[in-house]
Scaffold this motif. Structure first.
Motif, PDB file in Angstrom:
ATOM      1  N   ILE A   1       0.863  -1.176   0.000  1.00  0.00           N
ATOM      2  CA  ILE A   1       0.000   0.000   0.000  1.00  0.00           C
ATOM      3  C   ILE A   1       0.899   1.226   0.000  1.00  0.00           C
ATOM      4  CG2 ILE A   1      -1.790   1.289   1.204  1.00  0.00           C
ATOM      5  CD1 ILE A   1      -2.529  -1.431   2.563  1.00  0.00           C
ATOM      6  N   ALA A   2       0.789   2.050  -1.031  1.00  0.00           N
ATOM      7  CA  ALA A   2       1.531   3.315  -1.087  1.00  0.00           C
ATOM      8  C   ALA A   2       0.698   4.370  -0.376  1.00  0.00           C
ATOM      9  CB  ALA A   2       1.787   3.723  -2.530  1.00  0.00           C
ATOM     10  N   PHE A   3       1.364   5.353   0.225  1.00  0.00           N
ATOM     11  CA  PHE A   3       0.651   6.411   0.942  1.00  0.00           C
ATOM     12  C   PHE A   3       1.495   7.673   0.982  1.00  0.00           C
ATOM     13  CE2 PHE A   3       3.140   4.011   3.973  1.00  0.00           C
ATOM     14  CZ  PHE A   3       3.793   5.000   4.697  1.00  0.00           C
ATOM     15  N   LEU A   4       0.844   8.771   1.312  1.00  0.00           N
ATOM     16  CA  LEU A   4       1.514  10.047   1.556  1.00  0.00           C
ATOM     17  C   LEU A   4       1.389  10.343   3.041  1.00  0.00           C
ATOM     18  CD1 LEU A   4       0.025  12.105  -1.412  1.00  0.00           C
ATOM     19  CD2 LEU A   4       2.244  10.941  -1.316  1.00  0.00           C
ATOM     20  N   ARG A   5       2.439  10.914   3.613  1.00  0.00           N
ATOM     21  CA  ARG A   5       2.421  11.293   5.023  1.00  0.00           C
ATOM     22  C   ARG A   5       3.016  12.683   5.157  1.00  0.00           C
ATOM     23  NH1 ARG A   5       5.615   7.372   8.559  1.00  0.00           N
ATOM     24  NH2 ARG A   5       7.402   8.526   7.799  1.00  0.00           N
ATOM     25  N   ALA A   6       2.304  13.561   5.819  1.00  0.00           N
ATOM     26  CA  ALA A   6       2.802  14.921   6.061  1.00  0.00           C
ATOM     27  C   ALA A   6       2.620  15.242   7.530  1.00  0.00           C
ATOM     28  CB  ALA A   6       2.061  15.931   5.203  1.00  0.00           C
TER      29      ALA A   6
ATOM     30  N   ALA B   1       1.438  -4.943   2.952  1.00  0.00           N
ATOM     31  CA  ALA B   1       0.043  -5.164   3.349  1.00  0.00           C
ATOM     32  C   ALA B   1      -0.094  -6.297   4.357  1.00  0.00           C
ATOM     33  CB  ALA B   1      -0.810  -5.459   2.111  1.00  0.00           C
ATOM     34  N   ARG B   2       0.826  -7.220   4.380  1.00  0.00           N
ATOM     35  CA  ARG B   2       0.743  -8.355   5.302  1.00  0.00           C
ATOM     36  C   ARG B   2       1.357  -8.031   6.660  1.00  0.00           C
ATOM     37  NH1 ARG B   2       4.061 -12.265   6.508  1.00  0.00           N
ATOM     38  NH2 ARG B   2       5.500 -11.802   4.820  1.00  0.00           N
ATOM     39  N   THR B   3       2.556  -7.420   6.653  1.00  0.00           N
ATOM     40  CA  THR B   3       3.276  -7.189   7.908  1.00  0.00           C
ATOM     41  C   THR B   3       3.131  -5.777   8.452  1.00  0.00           C
ATOM     42  OG1 THR B   3       5.323  -6.457   6.829  1.00  0.00           O
ATOM     43  CG2 THR B   3       5.026  -8.855   7.169  1.00  0.00           C
ATOM     44  N   GLY B   4       2.793  -4.823   7.582  1.00  0.00           N
ATOM     45  CA  GLY B   4       2.730  -3.426   7.995  1.00  0.00           C
ATOM     46  C   GLY B   4       4.087  -2.740   7.984  1.00  0.00           C
ATOM     47  N   GLU B   5       5.146  -3.471   7.633  1.00  0.00           N
ATOM     48  CA  GLU B   5       6.480  -2.867   7.584  1.00  0.00           C
ATOM     49  C   GLU B   5       6.489  -1.729   6.575  1.00  0.00           C
ATOM     50  OE1 GLU B   5      11.033  -4.065   6.392  1.00  0.00           O
ATOM     51  OE2 GLU B   5       9.669  -5.641   7.068  1.00  0.00           O
ATOM     52  N   GLU B   6       7.017  -0.588   6.998  1.00  0.00           N
ATOM     53  CA  GLU B   6       6.989   0.622   6.175  1.00  0.00           C
ATOM     54  C   GLU B   6       8.361   0.919   5.580  1.00  0.00           C
ATOM     55  OE1 GLU B   6       6.735   5.344   7.086  1.00  0.00           O
ATOM     56  OE2 GLU B   6       5.283   4.086   8.116  1.00  0.00           O
ATOM     57  N   LYS B   7       8.343   1.361   4.327  1.00  0.00           N
ATOM     58  CA  LYS B   7       9.559   1.810   3.646  1.00  0.00           C
ATOM     59  C   LYS B   7       9.305   3.245   3.197  1.00  0.00           C
ATOM     60  CE  LYS B   7      12.140   1.320  -0.644  1.00  0.00           C
ATOM     61  NZ  LYS B   7      12.245   0.633  -1.918  1.00  0.00           N
ATOM     62  N   ILE B   8      10.207   4.152   3.547  1.00  0.00           N
ATOM     63  CA  ILE B   8      10.128   5.513   3.038  1.00  0.00           C
ATOM     64  C   ILE B   8      10.783   5.517   1.667  1.00  0.00           C
ATOM     65  CG2 ILE B   8      10.875   7.897   3.330  1.00  0.00           C
ATOM     66  CD1 ILE B   8      10.702   7.411   6.357  1.00  0.00           C
ATOM     67  N   VAL B   9      10.002   5.872   0.648  1.00  0.00           N
ATOM     68  CA  VAL B   9      10.507   5.865  -0.724  1.00  0.00           C
ATOM     69  C   VAL B   9      11.268   7.152  -1.013  1.00  0.00           C
ATOM     70  CG1 VAL B   9       9.880   5.707  -3.171  1.00  0.00           C
ATOM     71  CG2 VAL B   9       8.647   4.356  -1.470  1.00  0.00           C
ATOM     72  N   THR B  10      10.671   8.284  -0.658  1.00  0.00           N
ATOM     73  CA  THR B  10      11.326   9.575  -0.864  1.00  0.00           C
ATOM     74  C   THR B  10      10.643  10.627   0.008  1.00  0.00           C
ATOM     75  OG1 THR B  10      12.192  11.103  -2.544  1.00  0.00           O
ATOM     76  CG2 THR B  10       9.916  10.384  -2.813  1.00  0.00           C
ATOM     77  N   THR B  11      11.309  11.750   0.192  1.00  0.00           N
ATOM     78  CA  THR B  11      10.716  12.897   0.885  1.00  0.00           C
ATOM     79  C   THR B  11      10.673  14.067  -0.087  1.00  0.00           C
ATOM     80  OG1 THR B  11      12.864  13.567   1.765  1.00  0.00           O
ATOM     81  CG2 THR B  11      11.510  12.161   3.161  1.00  0.00           C
TER      82      THR B  11
ATOM     83  N   ILE C   1       6.155  12.828   2.880  1.00  0.00           N
ATOM     84  CA  ILE C   1       6.868  11.564   2.739  1.00  0.00           C
ATOM     85  C   ILE C   1       6.025  10.649   1.868  1.00  0.00           C
ATOM     86  CG2 ILE C   1       7.635   9.487   3.958  1.00  0.00           C
ATOM     87  CD1 ILE C   1       8.225  11.373   6.353  1.00  0.00           C
ATOM     88  N   VAL C   2       6.648  10.031   0.878  1.00  0.00           N
ATOM     89  CA  VAL C   2       5.999   9.003   0.075  1.00  0.00           C
ATOM     90  C   VAL C   2       6.494   7.679   0.637  1.00  0.00           C
ATOM     91  CG1 VAL C   2       5.686   8.012  -2.213  1.00  0.00           C
ATOM     92  CG2 VAL C   2       5.960  10.494  -1.956  1.00  0.00           C
ATOM     93  N   GLY C   3       5.556   6.860   1.107  1.00  0.00           N
ATOM     94  CA  GLY C   3       5.927   5.597   1.719  1.00  0.00           C
ATOM     95  C   GLY C   3       5.162   4.432   1.134  1.00  0.00           C
ATOM     96  N   ILE C   4       5.661   3.250   1.436  1.00  0.00           N
ATOM     97  CA  ILE C   4       4.996   2.013   1.034  1.00  0.00           C
ATOM     98  C   ILE C   4       4.987   1.095   2.251  1.00  0.00           C
ATOM     99  CG2 ILE C   4       5.131  -0.047  -0.422  1.00  0.00           C
ATOM    100  CD1 ILE C   4       6.584   1.646  -2.508  1.00  0.00           C
TER     101      ILE C   4
ATOM    102  N   GLY D   1      13.791   5.632  -5.115  1.00  0.00           N
ATOM    103  CA  GLY D   1      13.298   6.929  -4.667  1.00  0.00           C
ATOM    104  C   GLY D   1      13.592   8.053  -5.645  1.00  0.00           C
ATOM    105  N   GLU D   2      14.254   7.739  -6.741  1.00  0.00           N
ATOM    106  CA  GLU D   2      14.562   8.750  -7.759  1.00  0.00           C
ATOM    107  C   GLU D   2      13.255   9.312  -8.319  1.00  0.00           C
ATOM    108  OE1 GLU D   2      16.635   9.102 -12.181  1.00  0.00           O
ATOM    109  OE2 GLU D   2      16.689   7.200 -11.116  1.00  0.00           O
TER     110      GLU D   2
END
Length: 135
Positions: A39-44, A60-70, A54-57, A113-114
């Motif tokens: 699940i991709a999302f935006l966070r401000a 969906a199974r574990t909830g582990e978050e990866k920050i793609v870029t700021t 922040i653009v994150g992913i 993140g490019e």
């Protein structure tokens, strides 16, 4: 969280749980990946000097978050996945200056993140959300 659907019926959601929650932080634009695993999302959130999106992913199974870029000093909306799941696309604008004249469409590589623009700077804004069209 899992999704399921049978032909002709809307998807159902089971095992609903919170993937991300932070006080004074705005999460928006959740989007399922084409393969249904992320699940991709935006966070401000508030910042003393600027606004950072922040653009994150999240897995969906574990909830582990990866920050793609700021993306500092940008308002970001219209988050969408590419059909192959390799990139995201957003509409973005500046918090300063002529907002309509400073809008642009940007692609984001989900692995590196490019970011890159979909059009030359001379073709900026105003834009709405972006949709993929298949041939």
């Amino acid at each position: 969280m899992s999704r399921s659907a049978s032909a002709g019926s809307p998807p159902s959601v089971t095992n609903l749980r919170v993937l991300a929650s932070e006080p004074e932080t705005q999460f928006s634009s959740p989007r399922w990946s084409p393969d249904g695993t992320r699940i991709a999302f935006l966070r401000a959130g508030p910042s003393v000097e600027s606004v950072v999106t922040i653009v994150g992913i999240a897995d969906a199974r574990t909830g582990e978050e990866k920050i793609v870029t700021t993306l500092p000093d940008r308002f970001v909306y219209g988050l969408r996945w590419s059909p192959d799941g390799g990139s995201l696309v957003t509409s973005q604008g500046s918090y300063t200056g002529n907002i309509a004249g400073l809008q642009m469409i940007r692609f984001i590589d989900v692995e590196t993140g490019e970011t890159w623009s979909a059009a030359p700077d001379s073709a900026q804004g105003p834009f709405s959300t972006v949709s993929w069209i298949s041939k």
